[in-house]
Design a protein around this motif. Structure first.
Motif: not given
Length: 380
Positions: A73-81
């Protein structure tokens, strides 16, 4: 050389490989999730157990829900800026809030541009790797061809030596013999053969037919049996086949040619190769070179040559192990191996024949049993 190239990156945060853009956290790769899948994860609610018509939980329930990890989920935060958060609940809450009541989540243009840039960079690095690989492959093939040409040259030179020797013997004795004090010519005494040695083998035919298995490292090791040394035994490694040879007699002098039978295993599946047609010959020269022929099995018939190595004489105790390997290759053990490939058990697994009556089992002791190789005793 492998054509594999490492993922490319600009900031050590976002990486790109042949498949997609991903974030690397805690040693794991996290590509961008599809927004609909991400939304279903964020809004999942435990439905409780599936009930029967009577309203009691069924014995068979669906597989339990498996949520993703905090780093996912932390990586998805980064993927969506979005700003990365440290805990799983906080990251999920921030992602759900970013959906804003809808089921879609937009990727910022900055990250879209970064993905295009890294994709182009990866393509460029991949092309460089392809060129390097092809160059290395050409050089490898050239070196391999040089080695094969040199190996064939050595092989043909040894065969030529044997041909010259054979021609000289057919021509008869030389008139230029060394004379004694009384003027009489004397013959040269035959030189004893030292056969308990290791030989490096050249076999161009095998190289041509099976270049991936027989291009290098071919070996032949010979030693007379313990006790009276009546039989010459040997072990060979020809890349595509390894096995044991059993000769009818140990040569006493250089220049002699002996015949042998062989049994072995094909490399790969380890299929046994044996039978009355698996035969060969070896001729010895005084300079430590040998010339041999071998036929049988799937290899057909071919000529090989060898040069004695600088290693010390072969330990004769190896012969006992060679005998065990020889006797373990037979109809019964072959059938057992075939059965075991289908997952079945056979009482003949590991079966060994008894030694031939002419063999010495322990130094000086002969067995009265037979392994079906009486042909050697008749021929020698």
């Amino acid at each position: 050389m492998s054509r594999h190239i490492s993922p490319v990156t600009r900031d050590r945060i976002f990486f790109y490989d042949s498949k997609s853009l991903f974030v690397k956290l805690d040693g794991h790769h996290y590509p961008r999730a599809d927004p609909s899948h991400l939304y279903s994860l964020l809004t999942w609610v435990d439905p409780g157990p599936v009930l029967t018509k009577r309203g009691v939980p069924r014995k068979r329930q669906p597989s339990p829900h498996r949520d993703e990890t905090a780093t996912y989920y932390i990586a998805q935060l980064m993927h969506f800026g979005l700003k990365p958060l440290k805990t799983k609940p906080a990251a999920k809450k921030a992602l759900l809030a970013a959906f804003g009541g809808g089921k879609d989540l937009k990727v910022p243009e900055k990250l879209r541009n970064l993905e295009v840039e890294l994709s182009a960079l990866w393509d460029a690095e991949s092309e460089k790797a392809r060129i390097r690989y092809e160059q290395m492959e050409r050089e490898r093939q050239e070196e391999e061809e040089k080695r094969n040409v040199e190996a064939r040259r050595r092989h043909e030179a040894i065969l030529a030596e044997f041909d010259e020797e054979h021609t000289a013997l057919e021509a008869g004795p030389s008139h230029k013999r060394k004379a004694t004090n009384d003027g009489k010519a004397v013959k040269k005494k035959p030189r004893p053969a030292v056969v308990a040695r290791k030989f490096v083998i050249e076999a161009p035919y095998l190289v041509e037919q099976w270049p991936d298995h027989a291009s290098s490292g071919l070996k032949f090791t010979l030693s007379p049996s313990r006790g009276n040394g009546k039989h010459l035994w040997g072990r060979f490694d020809f890349g595509i086949v390894t096995g044991i040879i059993r000769c009818g007699a140990t040569p006493k002098n250089v220049g002699e040619t002996i015949t042998f039978k062989w049994r072995g295993h094909e490399q790969g599946e380890g299929q046994m190769d044996y039978g009355p047609d698996n035969t060969g010959t070896i001729a010895f020269r005084a300079n430590g070179k040998i010339r041999g022929t071998m036929k049988g099995g799937f290899m057909g018939e071919f000529i090989f040559s060898g040069v004695r190595t600088q290693e010390s004489q072969v330990w004769v105790k190896h012969v006992e192990n060679w005998k065990r390997q020889w006797r373990a290759i037979n109809d019964r053990s072959h059938h057992a191996a075939s059965v075991s490939r289908w997952g079945k058990w056979s009482e003949d697994k590991g079966y060994q024949e008894g030694p031939a009556g002419s063999d010495t089992t322990v130094a000086g002791e002969a067995s009265d049993s037979s392994d079906g190789e009486e042909i050697f005793d008749e021929a020698f």
